[in-house]
Motif scaffolding. Structure first.
Motif, mmCIF file in Angstrom:
data_model
loop_
_atom_site.group_PDB
_atom_site.id
_atom_site.type_symbol
_atom_site.label_atom_id
_atom_site.label_comp_id
_atom_site.label_asym_id
_atom_site.label_seq_id
_atom_site.Cartn_x
_atom_site.Cartn_y
_atom_site.Cartn_z
ATOM 1 N N GLU A 9 0.763 -1.018 -0.030
ATOM 2 C CA GLU A 9 -0.098 0.066 -0.029
ATOM 3 C C GLU A 9 0.786 1.229 -0.173
ATOM 4 N N ASN A 10 2.120 1.032 0.467
ATOM 5 C CA ASN A 10 2.803 2.486 0.595
ATOM 6 C C ASN A 10 3.879 2.496 -0.830
ATOM 7 N N ARG A 11 3.451 3.623 -1.547
ATOM 8 C CA ARG A 11 4.031 3.510 -2.897
ATOM 9 C C ARG A 11 5.547 3.579 -2.783
ATOM 10 N N LEU A 12 6.090 4.320 -1.891
ATOM 11 C CA LEU A 12 7.378 4.501 -1.503
ATOM 12 C C LEU A 12 8.266 3.009 -1.561
ATOM 13 N N LEU A 13 7.640 2.041 -0.932
ATOM 14 C CA LEU A 13 8.144 0.864 -0.835
ATOM 15 C C LEU A 13 8.287 0.026 -2.040
ATOM 16 N N GLN A 64 14.612 -13.164 -4.423
ATOM 17 C CA GLN A 64 16.074 -13.152 -3.485
ATOM 18 C C GLN A 64 16.399 -11.779 -3.499
ATOM 19 N N LEU A 65 16.511 -10.951 -4.491
ATOM 20 C CA LEU A 65 17.012 -9.585 -4.169
ATOM 21 C C LEU A 65 16.090 -8.775 -3.188
ATOM 22 N N ALA A 69 16.949 -7.432 0.483
ATOM 23 C CA ALA A 69 16.875 -5.905 0.734
ATOM 24 C C ALA A 69 16.188 -5.956 1.976
ATOM 25 N N GLU A 70 15.028 -6.594 2.163
ATOM 26 C CA GLU A 70 14.138 -6.579 3.342
ATOM 27 C C GLU A 70 14.732 -6.803 4.491
ATOM 28 N N ALA A 87 13.399 -4.135 13.341
ATOM 29 C CA ALA A 87 13.250 -2.723 13.310
ATOM 30 C C ALA A 87 12.086 -1.923 14.166
ATOM 31 N N ALA A 88 11.128 -2.600 14.607
ATOM 32 C CA ALA A 88 9.925 -1.995 15.306
ATOM 33 C C ALA A 88 10.753 -1.729 16.797
#
Ligand SMILES: [Zn+2]
Length: 101
Positions: A9-13, A64-65, A69-70, A87-88
């Motif tokens: 939902e987050n376009r930036l992601l 995989q990439l 990244a995640e 990260a939370a």
């Protein structure tokens, strides 16, 4: 065949994922890029921006990439005790040291 590789939902992601794959030389394109805001009667997830692969054969490598990244994003290592944290969390679960990026 084209294949959907990622949606959020987050376009930036989605754009972040797009640039990750482009840097790796995988041809991709966006769908629903500008669909947010005019959802109308559609369920929200139907207007999420989508990242698609031009070639289905890139799927495994792209997946995989993105997983790599995640993994970079979702954790941080405590500077005090070296423990890995999600990260939370703002504090190290092990020694309560405050995380300062
Ligand atoms: Zn710690």
């Amino acid at each position: 065949m084209n294949r959907l590789i990622y949606t959020h939902e987050n376009r930036l992601l989605v754009e972040l994922a797009k640039s990750k794959l482009e840097v790796a030389g995988i041809p991709v394109f966006l769908k629903n890029e500008f669909a947010q805001g005019g959802a109308g009667d559609l369920a929200p997830h139907q207007t999420w921006p989508e990242l698609w692969l031009e070639r289905e054969r890139d799927y495994e490598r792209a997946l995989q990439l993105l997983a790599d990244a995640e993994a970079e994003q979702v954790s941080w290592r405590c500077r005090k005790c070296g423990e890995e944290n999600g990260a939370a969390f703002d504090f190290c679960w092990n020694c309560q040291h405050l995380h300062s990026p």
